[in-house]
Design a protein around this motif. Structure first.
Motif, PDB file in Angstrom:
ATOM      1  N   THR A  46       0.814  -1.215   0.000  1.00 29.54           N
ATOM      2  CA  THR A  46       0.000   0.000   0.000  1.00 29.54           C
ATOM      3  C   THR A  46       0.852   1.271   0.000  1.00 29.54           C
ATOM      4  O   THR A  46       0.310   2.357  -0.176  1.00 29.54           O
ATOM      5  CB  THR A  46      -0.951   0.043   1.218  1.00 29.54           C
ATOM      6  OG1 THR A  46      -0.171   0.124   2.415  1.00 29.54           O
ATOM      7  CG2 THR A  46      -1.856  -1.184   1.261  1.00 29.54           C
ATOM      8  N   TYR A  47       2.158   1.127   0.210  1.00 27.07           N
ATOM      9  CA  TYR A  47       3.042   2.294   0.195  1.00 27.07           C
ATOM     10  C   TYR A  47       3.221   2.740  -1.251  1.00 27.07           C
ATOM     11  O   TYR A  47       3.736   2.012  -2.089  1.00 27.07           O
ATOM     12  CB  TYR A  47       4.394   1.955   0.834  1.00 27.07           C
ATOM     13  CG  TYR A  47       5.378   3.108   0.782  1.00 27.07           C
ATOM     14  CD1 TYR A  47       5.134   4.287   1.469  1.00 27.07           C
ATOM     15  CD2 TYR A  47       6.539   3.011   0.036  1.00 27.07           C
ATOM     16  CE1 TYR A  47       6.023   5.343   1.422  1.00 27.07           C
ATOM     17  CE2 TYR A  47       7.437   4.066  -0.015  1.00 27.07           C
ATOM     18  CZ  TYR A  47       7.167   5.223   0.679  1.00 27.07           C
ATOM     19  OH  TYR A  47       8.051   6.266   0.616  1.00 27.07           O
ATOM     20  N   ARG A  48       2.780   3.971  -1.537  1.00 28.35           N
ATOM     21  CA  ARG A  48       2.792   4.472  -2.916  1.00 28.35           C
ATOM     22  C   ARG A  48       3.971   5.370  -3.220  1.00 28.35           C
ATOM     23  O   ARG A  48       4.116   5.837  -4.333  1.00 28.35           O
ATOM     24  CB  ARG A  48       1.497   5.217  -3.195  1.00 28.35           C
ATOM     25  CG  ARG A  48       0.273   4.303  -3.135  1.00 28.35           C
ATOM     26  CD  ARG A  48      -0.975   5.075  -3.275  1.00 28.35           C
ATOM     27  NE  ARG A  48      -1.118   5.884  -2.063  1.00 28.35           N
ATOM     28  CZ  ARG A  48      -2.223   6.459  -1.665  1.00 28.35           C
ATOM     29  NH1 ARG A  48      -3.291   6.378  -2.384  1.00 28.35           N
ATOM     30  NH2 ARG A  48      -2.271   7.164  -0.553  1.00 28.35           N
ATOM     31  N   GLY A  49       4.791   5.663  -2.240  1.00 27.74           N
ATOM     32  CA  GLY A  49       5.955   6.500  -2.472  1.00 27.74           C
ATOM     33  C   GLY A  49       5.645   7.977  -2.575  1.00 27.74           C
ATOM     34  O   GLY A  49       6.478   8.759  -3.015  1.00 27.74           O
ATOM     35  N   GLU A  50       4.459   8.391  -2.163  1.00 31.87           N
ATOM     36  CA  GLU A  50       4.076   9.802  -2.230  1.00 31.87           C
ATOM     37  C   GLU A  50       4.700  10.626  -1.106  1.00 31.87           C
ATOM     38  O   GLU A  50       4.687  11.845  -1.140  1.00 31.87           O
ATOM     39  CB  GLU A  50       2.554   9.933  -2.185  1.00 31.87           C
ATOM     40  CG  GLU A  50       1.886   9.325  -3.402  1.00 31.87           C
ATOM     41  CD  GLU A  50       0.380   9.317  -3.301  1.00 31.87           C
ATOM     42  OE1 GLU A  50      -0.179   9.680  -2.235  1.00 31.87           O
ATOM     43  OE2 GLU A  50      -0.253   8.944  -4.300  1.00 31.87           O
ATOM     44  N   CYS A  51       5.199   9.948  -0.094  1.00 36.53           N
ATOM     45  CA  CYS A  51       5.868  10.616   1.021  1.00 36.53           C
ATOM     46  C   CYS A  51       7.066   9.758   1.415  1.00 36.53           C
ATOM     47  O   CYS A  51       7.219   8.637   0.944  1.00 36.53           O
ATOM     48  CB  CYS A  51       4.915  10.783   2.205  1.00 36.53           C
ATOM     49  SG  CYS A  51       4.296   9.227   2.876  1.00 36.53           S
ATOM     50  N   LYS A  52       7.891  10.313   2.288  1.00 32.60           N
ATOM     51  CA  LYS A  52       9.031   9.533   2.766  1.00 32.60           C
ATOM     52  C   LYS A  52       8.522   8.324   3.532  1.00 32.60           C
ATOM     53  O   LYS A  52       7.455   8.380   4.154  1.00 32.60           O
ATOM     54  CB  LYS A  52       9.911  10.368   3.697  1.00 32.60           C
ATOM     55  CG  LYS A  52      10.678  11.454   3.005  1.00 32.60           C
ATOM     56  CD  LYS A  52      11.546  12.174   4.013  1.00 32.60           C
ATOM     57  CE  LYS A  52      12.339  13.280   3.374  1.00 32.60           C
ATOM     58  NZ  LYS A  52      13.158  13.994   4.359  1.00 32.60           N
ATOM     59  N   ILE A  53       9.300   7.268   3.528  1.00 36.29           N
ATOM     60  CA  ILE A  53       8.882   6.062   4.245  1.00 36.29           C
ATOM     61  C   ILE A  53       8.758   6.330   5.737  1.00 36.29           C
ATOM     62  O   ILE A  53       7.892   5.758   6.408  1.00 36.29           O
ATOM     63  CB  ILE A  53       9.810   4.870   3.935  1.00 36.29           C
ATOM     64  CG1 ILE A  53       9.115   3.585   4.362  1.00 36.29           C
ATOM     65  CG2 ILE A  53      11.146   5.014   4.599  1.00 36.29           C
ATOM     66  CD1 ILE A  53       9.490   2.380   3.561  1.00 36.29           C
ATOM     67  N   GLU A 130       6.717  16.893   6.483  1.00 39.62           N
ATOM     68  CA  GLU A 130       6.431  15.571   7.042  1.00 39.62           C
ATOM     69  C   GLU A 130       5.430  15.671   8.192  1.00 39.62           C
ATOM     70  O   GLU A 130       4.516  14.854   8.300  1.00 39.62           O
ATOM     71  CB  GLU A 130       7.718  14.910   7.538  1.00 39.62           C
ATOM     72  CG  GLU A 130       8.670  14.540   6.417  1.00 39.62           C
ATOM     73  CD  GLU A 130      10.055  14.153   6.900  1.00 39.62           C
ATOM     74  OE1 GLU A 130      10.686  13.329   6.228  1.00 39.62           O
ATOM     75  OE2 GLU A 130      10.506  14.675   7.953  1.00 39.62           O
ATOM     76  N   ILE A 131       5.587  16.685   9.029  1.00 36.26           N
ATOM     77  CA  ILE A 131       4.662  16.885  10.142  1.00 36.26           C
ATOM     78  C   ILE A 131       3.264  17.155   9.607  1.00 36.26           C
ATOM     79  O   ILE A 131       2.278  16.599  10.097  1.00 36.26           O
ATOM     80  CB  ILE A 131       5.141  18.034  11.053  1.00 36.26           C
ATOM     81  CG1 ILE A 131       6.446  17.634  11.754  1.00 36.26           C
ATOM     82  CG2 ILE A 131       4.066  18.404  12.077  1.00 36.26           C
ATOM     83  CD1 ILE A 131       7.153  18.776  12.461  1.00 36.26           C
ATOM     84  N   GLY A 132       3.179  17.981   8.584  1.00 31.61           N
ATOM     85  CA  GLY A 132       1.890  18.262   7.960  1.00 31.61           C
ATOM     86  C   GLY A 132       1.219  17.012   7.424  1.00 31.61           C
ATOM     87  O   GLY A 132       0.018  16.799   7.617  1.00 31.61           O
ATOM     88  N   VAL A 133       1.988  16.148   6.788  1.00 26.70           N
ATOM     89  CA  VAL A 133       1.440  14.899   6.246  1.00 26.70           C
ATOM     90  C   VAL A 133       0.930  14.008   7.380  1.00 26.70           C
ATOM     91  O   VAL A 133      -0.173  13.468   7.315  1.00 26.70           O
ATOM     92  CB  VAL A 133       2.497  14.150   5.393  1.00 26.70           C
ATOM     93  CG1 VAL A 133       2.036  12.752   5.048  1.00 26.70           C
ATOM     94  CG2 VAL A 133       2.804  14.939   4.125  1.00 26.70           C
ATOM     95  N   ILE A 134       1.717  13.865   8.431  1.00 32.66           N
ATOM     96  CA  ILE A 134       1.337  13.007   9.557  1.00 32.66           C
ATOM     97  C   ILE A 134       0.052  13.495  10.210  1.00 32.66           C
ATOM     98  O   ILE A 134      -0.822  12.701  10.563  1.00 32.66           O
ATOM     99  CB  ILE A 134       2.472  12.929  10.604  1.00 32.66           C
ATOM    100  CG1 ILE A 134       3.651  12.136  10.039  1.00 32.66           C
ATOM    101  CG2 ILE A 134       1.986  12.303  11.905  1.00 32.66           C
ATOM    102  CD1 ILE A 134       4.906  12.211  10.878  1.00 32.66           C
TER     103      ILE A 134
END
Length: 157
Positions: A46-53, A130-134
């Motif tokens: 399901t990891y699409r690579g749209e963000c850092k792992i 990254e914080i925004g994504v989380i």
């Protein structure tokens, strides 16, 4: 399987610190860290690579924490002070242990979202993006929230 071992070595500490900021409990944070990587192995497709792992892993960890809270009807203990061996200051300089404790005490007075952004930035060393994504917010929101939190901490001094 070698790839997962490398991923674990690279990101387990970051995930653990992230969970420690949520749980204020080292044992629980460690347990949830292990479960995070177990789920990541099961859901790697399901990891699409749209963000850092690391961001993807922290999202899994955050969801596990919320699940844990729902199942246990547990609220985080805001009065608990936890220790973290490594931490950078707001401006990337080293703080003594006494100053860390003082900073954590002051941070307990911040609202939950601000405190979470501060912890992710300081202990998790995550970028604002990254914080925004989380947190399902924008990079700019994370940056402004951190800035306001930093100013509130300065006012307390």
């Amino acid at each position: 399987m070698q790839l997962f071992e490398e991923i674990y070595e690279m990101y387990s500490r970051k995930v653990f610190l992230f969970l420690l900021t949520k749980t204020n409990n080292e044992e629980l944070a460690e347990e949830l860290t292990q479960e995070t990587f177990y789920r990541a192995v099961k859901k790697i497709n399901t990891y699409r690579g749209e963000c850092k792992i690391s961001v993807w892993l922290c999202q899994i960890a955050k969801n596990l924490w919320y699940d844990y809270c729902r199942k246990n009807k547990k609220l985080t203990n805001e009065d608990e002070i936890f220790s973290i061996q490594e931490m950078n200051t707001l401006e990337e300089k080293v703080i003594s242990n006494d100053e860390k404790i003082s900073l954590y005490k002051k941070m307990q007075n911040l609202d939950e979202k601000t405190r979470e952004v501060m912890y992710l930035r300081i202990t998790g060393e995550l970028s604002f993006k990254e914080i925004g994504v989380i947190l399902n917010k924008t990079e700019n929101w994370a940056r402004v929230t951190f800035y306001r939190g930093k100013n509130k901490l300065k006012e307390v001094d």
